[in-house]
Design a protein around this motif. Sequence first.
Motif, mmCIF file in Angstrom:
data_model
loop_
_atom_site.group_PDB
_atom_site.id
_atom_site.type_symbol
_atom_site.label_atom_id
_atom_site.label_comp_id
_atom_site.label_asym_id
_atom_site.label_seq_id
_atom_site.Cartn_x
_atom_site.Cartn_y
_atom_site.Cartn_z
ATOM 1 N N VAL A 134 0.843 -1.202 0.000
ATOM 2 C CA VAL A 134 0.000 0.000 0.000
ATOM 3 C C VAL A 134 0.877 1.250 0.000
ATOM 4 N N PHE A 135 1.924 1.268 0.815
ATOM 5 C CA PHE A 135 2.830 2.411 0.862
ATOM 6 C C PHE A 135 3.439 2.677 -0.519
ATOM 7 N N ILE A 136 3.895 1.639 -1.182
ATOM 8 C CA ILE A 136 4.506 1.797 -2.510
ATOM 9 C C ILE A 136 3.495 2.337 -3.509
ATOM 10 N N ASP A 137 2.266 1.814 -3.486
ATOM 11 C CA ASP A 137 1.253 2.294 -4.427
ATOM 12 C C ASP A 137 0.906 3.755 -4.170
ATOM 13 N N ILE A 138 0.792 4.150 -2.927
ATOM 14 C CA ILE A 138 0.507 5.560 -2.619
ATOM 15 C C ILE A 138 1.656 6.446 -3.097
ATOM 16 N N TYR A 139 2.872 5.995 -2.879
ATOM 17 C CA TYR A 139 4.056 6.739 -3.337
ATOM 18 C C TYR A 139 4.037 6.897 -4.869
ATOM 19 N N GLU A 140 3.749 5.821 -5.578
ATOM 20 C CA GLU A 140 3.709 5.881 -7.043
ATOM 21 C C GLU A 140 2.582 6.782 -7.534
ATOM 22 N N LEU A 141 1.437 6.737 -6.858
ATOM 23 C CA LEU A 141 0.344 7.629 -7.241
ATOM 24 C C LEU A 141 0.713 9.086 -6.984
ATOM 25 N N ASP A 142 1.396 9.365 -5.885
ATOM 26 C CA ASP A 142 1.852 10.737 -5.612
ATOM 27 C C ASP A 142 2.778 11.227 -6.722
ATOM 28 N N LYS A 143 3.692 10.386 -7.154
ATOM 29 C CA LYS A 143 4.599 10.777 -8.248
ATOM 30 C C LYS A 143 3.809 11.028 -9.529
ATOM 31 N N ALA A 144 2.832 10.179 -9.806
ATOM 32 C CA ALA A 144 2.034 10.337 -11.022
ATOM 33 C C ALA A 144 1.205 11.613 -10.973
ATOM 34 N N ILE A 145 0.685 11.954 -9.800
ATOM 35 C CA ILE A 145 -0.101 13.182 -9.655
ATOM 36 C C ILE A 145 0.753 14.402 -9.992
ATOM 37 N N LEU A 146 1.996 14.376 -9.587
ATOM 38 C CA LEU A 146 2.892 15.502 -9.888
ATOM 39 C C LEU A 146 3.222 15.609 -11.366
ATOM 40 N N ARG A 147 3.165 14.488 -12.090
ATOM 41 C CA ARG A 147 3.534 14.486 -13.510
ATOM 42 C C ARG A 147 2.389 14.831 -14.448
ATOM 43 N N LEU A 177 -8.406 7.262 -5.233
ATOM 44 C CA LEU A 177 -7.811 5.939 -5.068
ATOM 45 C C LEU A 177 -6.845 5.920 -3.884
ATOM 46 N N LYS A 178 -6.072 6.972 -3.706
ATOM 47 C CA LYS A 178 -5.174 7.060 -2.544
ATOM 48 C C LYS A 178 -5.960 7.000 -1.245
ATOM 49 N N SER A 179 -7.070 7.697 -1.193
ATOM 50 C CA SER A 179 -7.915 7.684 -0.005
ATOM 51 C C SER A 179 -8.457 6.277 0.259
ATOM 52 N N GLN A 180 -8.858 5.598 -0.785
ATOM 53 C CA GLN A 180 -9.353 4.226 -0.637
ATOM 54 C C GLN A 180 -8.237 3.302 -0.161
#
Length: 71
Positions: free
Chosen positions: A15-28, A41-44
């Motif tokens: 879960v930590f890795i997926d949230i981290y990857e989503l954060d990076k994608a949000i910035l891009r 999705l991060k909230s879920q």
Amino acid sequence: KQNWLPPNRQFNKDVFIDIYELDKAILRTSDNDMKDKMETLKSQLKNSSPYGYYSELKPKVDEILKQGFDK
């Protein structure tokens, strides 16, 4: 040889890795609709259980991250 973590720790790590990857994608991305989907999705993910994560949320995360951004 890969050592496996206990199930609860593996779930937390995944879960930590997926949230981290989503954060990076949000910035891009500049696509506001995609940002909203990723934030939801991060909230879920933060409120998920192992069963719900692996059966429902992980596939969604993988799909979003494979799509690419700024198309």
